[in-house]
Design a protein around this motif. Structure first.
Motif, PDB file in Angstrom:
ATOM      1  N   SER A  61       0.817  -1.217   0.000  1.00  0.00           N
ATOM      2  CA  SER A  61       0.000   0.000   0.000  1.00  0.00           C
ATOM      3  C   SER A  61       0.855   1.274   0.000  1.00  0.00           C
ATOM      4  CB  SER A  61      -0.930   0.009   1.207  1.00  0.00           C
ATOM      5  OG  SER A  61      -0.179   0.060   2.406  1.00  0.00           O
ATOM      6  N   ARG A  62       2.162   1.094  -0.055  1.00  0.00           N
ATOM      7  CA  ARG A  62       3.115   2.220  -0.061  1.00  0.00           C
ATOM      8  C   ARG A  62       2.956   3.124   1.157  1.00  0.00           C
ATOM      9  NH1 ARG A  62       4.231   3.851  -6.278  1.00  0.00           N
ATOM     10  NH2 ARG A  62       4.397   1.725  -7.026  1.00  0.00           N
ATOM     11  N   THR A  63       2.806   2.501   2.314  1.00  0.00           N
ATOM     12  CA  THR A  63       2.672   3.249   3.568  1.00  0.00           C
ATOM     13  C   THR A  63       3.671   2.761   4.623  1.00  0.00           C
ATOM     14  OG1 THR A  63       0.948   1.731   4.320  1.00  0.00           O
ATOM     15  CG2 THR A  63       0.219   3.769   3.218  1.00  0.00           C
ATOM     16  N   PRO A  64       4.967   2.660   4.286  1.00  0.00           N
ATOM     17  CA  PRO A  64       5.917   2.202   5.300  1.00  0.00           C
ATOM     18  C   PRO A  64       6.205   3.275   6.356  1.00  0.00           C
ATOM     19  CG  PRO A  64       7.091   2.789   3.324  1.00  0.00           C
ATOM     20  CD  PRO A  64       5.617   2.899   3.005  1.00  0.00           C
ATOM     21  N   GLU A  65       5.756   4.492   6.118  1.00  0.00           N
ATOM     22  CA  GLU A  65       5.946   5.568   7.088  1.00  0.00           C
ATOM     23  C   GLU A  65       4.595   6.073   7.563  1.00  0.00           C
ATOM     24  OE1 GLU A  65       8.337   8.432   5.053  1.00  0.00           O
ATOM     25  OE2 GLU A  65      10.165   7.321   5.462  1.00  0.00           O
ATOM     26  N   VAL A  66       4.502   6.297   8.856  1.00  0.00           N
ATOM     27  CA  VAL A  66       3.284   6.824   9.461  1.00  0.00           C
ATOM     28  C   VAL A  66       3.678   7.856  10.518  1.00  0.00           C
ATOM     29  CG1 VAL A  66       1.914   4.734   9.086  1.00  0.00           C
ATOM     30  CG2 VAL A  66       3.189   4.996  11.197  1.00  0.00           C
ATOM     31  N   VAL A  67       2.730   8.689  10.886  1.00  0.00           N
ATOM     32  CA  VAL A  67       2.935   9.615  11.997  1.00  0.00           C
ATOM     33  C   VAL A  67       2.444   8.914  13.256  1.00  0.00           C
ATOM     34  CG1 VAL A  67       2.289  11.820  13.006  1.00  0.00           C
ATOM     35  CG2 VAL A  67       2.699  11.647  10.552  1.00  0.00           C
TER      36      VAL A  67
END
Length: 87
Positions: A61-67
């Motif tokens: 989902s191309r979300t390896p980074e989150v806040v």
């Protein structure tokens, strides 16, 4: 952590204080960890290992980074990223 941060400060001064945390092999991630890292003054955190299903989903989902939000009383948000494996 306390000893290490003191050693870095004694050796390099305030400019030697790390701003990015790294959990090499965590066994779960709790909101309290976000609070601890926020109190240590980190701006970001890199995770070395996470559940394989979660990791596959995040890369797909191309979300390896989150806040990651710490306690609202601390007023600190920081970037949480997953390290890429080449294996």
């Amino acid at each position: 952590m306390t000893w290490g941060l003191r050693k870095l400060n004694d050796t390099f001064g305030e400019c030697g204080r790390p701003k990015i945390g790294w959990q090499i092999d965590p066994f779960g991630h709790s909101k309290e960890m976000a609070n601890i890292f926020a109190q240590l003054g980190f701006d970001a955190l890199l995770l070395g290992r996470i559940d394989y299903q979660d990791k596959a989903y995040r890369w797909k989902s191309r979300t390896p980074e989150v806040v990651w939000r710490a306690s609202s009383s601390l007023g600190k948000d920081y970037i949480n990223s997953i390290l890429f494996d080449v294996f």
